[in-house]
Write an enzyme that holds these catalytic residues in place. Structure first.
Site, PDB file in Angstrom:
ATOM      1  N   TYR A 131       4.744 -30.164   6.111  1.00 30.50           N
ATOM      2  CA  TYR A 131       4.034 -30.782   4.984  1.00 30.50           C
ATOM      3  C   TYR A 131       2.732 -31.384   5.467  1.00 30.50           C
ATOM      4  O   TYR A 131       2.713 -32.102   6.458  1.00 30.50           O
ATOM      5  CB  TYR A 131       4.885 -31.888   4.350  1.00 30.50           C
ATOM      6  CG  TYR A 131       5.322 -31.505   2.965  1.00 30.50           C
ATOM      7  CD1 TYR A 131       4.374 -31.363   1.948  1.00 30.50           C
ATOM      8  CD2 TYR A 131       6.648 -31.247   2.663  1.00 30.50           C
ATOM      9  CE1 TYR A 131       4.743 -30.967   0.676  1.00 30.50           C
ATOM     10  CE2 TYR A 131       7.028 -30.848   1.395  1.00 30.50           C
ATOM     11  CZ  TYR A 131       6.072 -30.716   0.398  1.00 30.50           C
ATOM     12  OH  TYR A 131       6.439 -30.321  -0.848  1.00 30.50           O
TER      13      TYR A 131
ATOM     14  N   GLU B 130       0.047 -32.728   3.066  1.00 23.62           N
ATOM     15  CA  GLU B 130      -0.756 -33.154   1.908  1.00 23.62           C
ATOM     16  C   GLU B 130      -1.957 -33.965   2.384  1.00 23.62           C
ATOM     17  O   GLU B 130      -1.822 -34.815   3.268  1.00 23.62           O
ATOM     18  CB  GLU B 130       0.099 -34.005   0.967  1.00 23.62           C
ATOM     19  CG  GLU B 130       1.006 -33.172   0.098  1.00 23.62           C
ATOM     20  CD  GLU B 130       1.797 -34.018  -0.892  1.00 23.62           C
ATOM     21  OE1 GLU B 130       1.792 -35.247  -0.782  1.00 23.62           O
ATOM     22  OE2 GLU B 130       2.428 -33.413  -1.775  1.00 23.62           O
TER      23      GLU B 130
ATOM     24  N   ASP C 183     -16.966 -15.613  -8.888  1.00 23.31           N
ATOM     25  CA  ASP C 183     -15.598 -15.340  -8.462  1.00 23.31           C
ATOM     26  C   ASP C 183     -15.641 -14.009  -7.712  1.00 23.31           C
ATOM     27  O   ASP C 183     -15.655 -12.937  -8.311  1.00 23.31           O
ATOM     28  CB  ASP C 183     -14.679 -15.278  -9.682  1.00 23.31           C
ATOM     29  CG  ASP C 183     -13.242 -14.944  -9.296  1.00 23.31           C
ATOM     30  OD1 ASP C 183     -12.979 -14.678  -8.102  1.00 23.31           O
ATOM     31  OD2 ASP C 183     -12.378 -14.934 -10.209  1.00 23.31           O
TER      32      ASP C 183
ATOM     33  N   THR D 228     -10.342 -14.724  -3.361  1.00 28.93           N
ATOM     34  CA  THR D 228      -8.991 -14.608  -2.819  1.00 28.93           C
ATOM     35  C   THR D 228      -9.138 -14.163  -1.362  1.00 28.93           C
ATOM     36  O   THR D 228     -10.183 -13.660  -0.952  1.00 28.93           O
ATOM     37  CB  THR D 228      -8.144 -13.557  -3.559  1.00 28.93           C
ATOM     38  OG1 THR D 228      -8.793 -12.287  -3.438  1.00 28.93           O
ATOM     39  CG2 THR D 228      -7.956 -13.911  -5.026  1.00 28.93           C
TER      40      THR D 228
ATOM     41  N   ARG E  11      -2.072 -13.836   1.294  1.00 27.04           N
ATOM     42  CA  ARG E  11      -2.285 -14.204  -0.105  1.00 27.04           C
ATOM     43  C   ARG E  11      -2.754 -15.651  -0.161  1.00 27.04           C
ATOM     44  O   ARG E  11      -2.112 -16.546   0.385  1.00 27.04           O
ATOM     45  CB  ARG E  11      -0.992 -14.037  -0.914  1.00 27.04           C
ATOM     46  CG  ARG E  11      -0.376 -12.657  -0.803  1.00 27.04           C
ATOM     47  CD  ARG E  11       0.605 -12.365  -1.917  1.00 27.04           C
ATOM     48  NE  ARG E  11      -0.100 -11.916  -3.099  1.00 27.04           N
ATOM     49  CZ  ARG E  11      -0.598 -10.697  -3.257  1.00 27.04           C
ATOM     50  NH1 ARG E  11      -0.437  -9.774  -2.344  1.00 27.04           N
ATOM     51  NH2 ARG E  11      -1.238 -10.373  -4.354  1.00 27.04           N
TER      52      ARG E  11
HETATM   53  C1  LIG Z   1      -7.255 -11.271  -8.193  1.00 24.96           C
HETATM   54  C2  LIG Z   1      -8.218 -12.128  -8.913  1.00 24.96           C
HETATM   55  C3  LIG Z   1      -7.938 -13.482  -9.199  1.00 24.96           C
HETATM   56  C4  LIG Z   1      -6.576 -14.098  -9.067  1.00 24.96           C
HETATM   57  O1  LIG Z   1      -5.941 -14.070  -7.894  1.00 24.96           O
HETATM   58  P1  LIG Z   1      -4.359 -14.291  -7.780  1.00 24.96           P
HETATM   59  O2  LIG Z   1      -4.209 -14.486  -6.324  1.00 24.96           O
HETATM   60  O3  LIG Z   1      -3.721 -13.066  -8.325  1.00 24.96           O
HETATM   61  O4  LIG Z   1      -3.997 -15.503  -8.568  1.00 24.96           O
HETATM   62  C5  LIG Z   1      -8.937 -14.242  -9.786  1.00 24.96           C
HETATM   63  N1  LIG Z   1     -10.119 -13.720 -10.076  1.00 24.96           N
HETATM   64  C6  LIG Z   1     -10.414 -12.418  -9.857  1.00 24.96           C
HETATM   65  C7  LIG Z   1     -11.758 -11.887 -10.236  1.00 24.96           C
HETATM   66  C8  LIG Z   1      -9.468 -11.581  -9.280  1.00 24.96           C
HETATM   67  O5  LIG Z   1      -9.767 -10.292  -9.092  1.00 24.96           O
END
Ligand SMILES: *Cc1c(COP(=O)(O)O)cnc(C)c1O
Length: 420
Positions: A57, A59, A203, A230, A239
């Site tokens: 842990y 945090e 993103d 990600t 992940r």
């Molecule tokens: C894959 C993806 C996410 C989300 O990722 P997870 O790990 O599946 O929650 C967010 N934004 C975009 C553009 C993605 O392609």
């Protein structure tokens, strides 16, 4: 680390889970993985994920934790953050988001107030669920307005983005996508955002690895405020998710991730992110990122030569969006199933202004990151294009599918999967 012994324990004590694990290893090895958001991670990442950091842990943040025993977790998280800043050339990094969705939620909740307006890409035009889909909690909490692509060439319609931004005065303009085969004109987004006083966010979940490897533009070079990505897609890590930002937003972002949204970070994943970000600085990874795009272009050209309709007519990144209705008269679900039958894994995909529902959409999405990790090159993409077209032209021909599946599987034996 007793990886081999640990496996033996699993085999003895939970044969059901062990059998599924072996089955999945076999599946990953024997077919061609073309889902653009998937990849095969590094063996060092698998080792870090299955390590004692799972037990801990932690945090809080390095130097400011709510539990004792943090000597090595602090070391790991500092390494991951410093490497992230180096790789993406930015001032601050938060590596704790448990995955991509939590990472985007943390940004919205940390920088905006509920009810604020966010401008993001329309879902059927390539935006992600977390960009304000009505079924998502964020879609209910914030007022999302959507921009679309130009029906003539399929690329983002920047003139309309500007008009819509002037009309709706968003607090944040978000670019980035889950199904769009082109790069982004960051200068244009930045100019529009400055005009209306909006925060800029990219993103980069899909293409973070291609930015890291220098094969695609880095939004920070254009003055963007926040980049999320990600870590398990083109970056080839565990992940997870990362939020990268300017120093002035650092404290808001950190507080939003913890204690705002999450509890204890997954230190085993953070160790694996650190490993990934060292790999991402290597010449080998730079070449990998270039090759992903070369492979995608070669595949696109070969499919176009065989009369397939590609959304936007090609690709600048790792991804192709194929209109299977206009190419073959079959919907994306049937295309996905037919390709599954020959061990080629893709995913059905809605296309811009798709008249069909999401579970029976008009297209599929394919990508090259995983195949490139296995060492497939341009000539292999030409072979792949032939299989895809032959398969989709004859989706009911089971005898052909059996033969093709054999060919695909023996082809795959030439390309070992890292870590298996
Ligand atoms: C894959 C993806 C996410 C989300 O990722 P997870 O790990 O599946 O929650 C967010 N934004 C975009 C553009 C993605 O392609």
């Amino acid at each position: 680390m007793k990886t081999i012994e640990n496996r033996k324990f699993l085999k003895q004590n939970d044969p059901a889970v062990y059998a599924a694990l072996k089955g999945e290893e076999q599946r990953q090895q024997s077919g061609i993985e073309l889902i653009p958001s998937e990849n095969y991670t590094f063996p060092e990442v698998l080792a870090s994920l299955g390590s004692v950091f799972t037990n801990k842990y932690s945090e809080g943040y390095p130097g400011r934790r709510y539990y004792g025993g943090q000597t090595f977790t602090d070391e790991i998280e500092n390494l991951a953050r410093d490497r992230a800043k180096t790789v993406f050339n930015c001032e601050h990094a938060n590596v704790q988001p448990l995955s991509g969705s939590a990472m985007n939620q943390a940004v919205y909740l940390g920088l905006l107030e509920p009810g604020d307006t966010i401008m993001a890409m329309d879902l059927s035009h390539g935006g992600h669920l977390t960009h304000g889909a009505p079924v998502s909690h964020m879609g209910k909490l914030f007022n999302f307005v959507r921009y679309v692509t130009n029906p003539l060439d399929g690329s983002i319609d920047y003139d309309r983005v500007r008009q819509d931004a002037l009309a709706s005065k968003p607090k944040m303009i978000l670019c980035g996508y889950t199904s769009y085969p082109r790069d982004i004109e960051y200068e244009r987004f930045k100019t529009i955002a400055d005009e209306v006083g909006a925060v800029t966010m990219t993103d980069a979940s899909h293409f973070g690895g291609l930015v890291a490897g220098g094969a695609m533009n880095n939004p920070f070079d254009f003055g963007f405020d926040v980049v999320t990505t990600t870590t398990h897609k083109s970056l080839r890590g565990p992940r997870g998710g990362m939020i990268l930002c300017s120093r002035k937003l650092a404290s808001k972002i950190d507080k939003s991730v913890f204690p705002g949204l999450q509890g204890g970070p997954h230190m085993n994943a953070i160790a694996a992110i650190a490993v990934t970000l060292l790999k991402a600085q290597s010449e080998e990874f730079r070449q990998y990122a270039q090759q992903v795009i070369k492979n995608a272009r070669t595949l696109a050209d070969a499919l176009i030569k065989r009369q397939m309709t590609l959304i936007t007519g090609g690709t600048d990144n790792h991804m192709l969006v194929l209109d299977t209705v206009s190419s073959f008269g079959i919907d994306g679900r049937r295309a996905e199933e037919a390709l599954d039958a020959v061990s080629i894994t893709t995913n059905k995909q809605i296309i811009p202004d798709d008249p069909n529902p999401p579970l029976r959409p008009s297209g599929i999405r394919i990508g090259t990151p995983a195949a490139t990790t296995r060492g497939m090159r341009e000539a292999d993409m030409e072979q792949l294009a032939d299989w895809i077209v032959d398969c989709l032209q004859n989706p009911e021909d089971e005898a052909m599918q059996v033969r093709m599946r054999d060919d695909v599987e023996s082809f795959c034996r030439k390309f070992p999967v890292p870590g298996i």
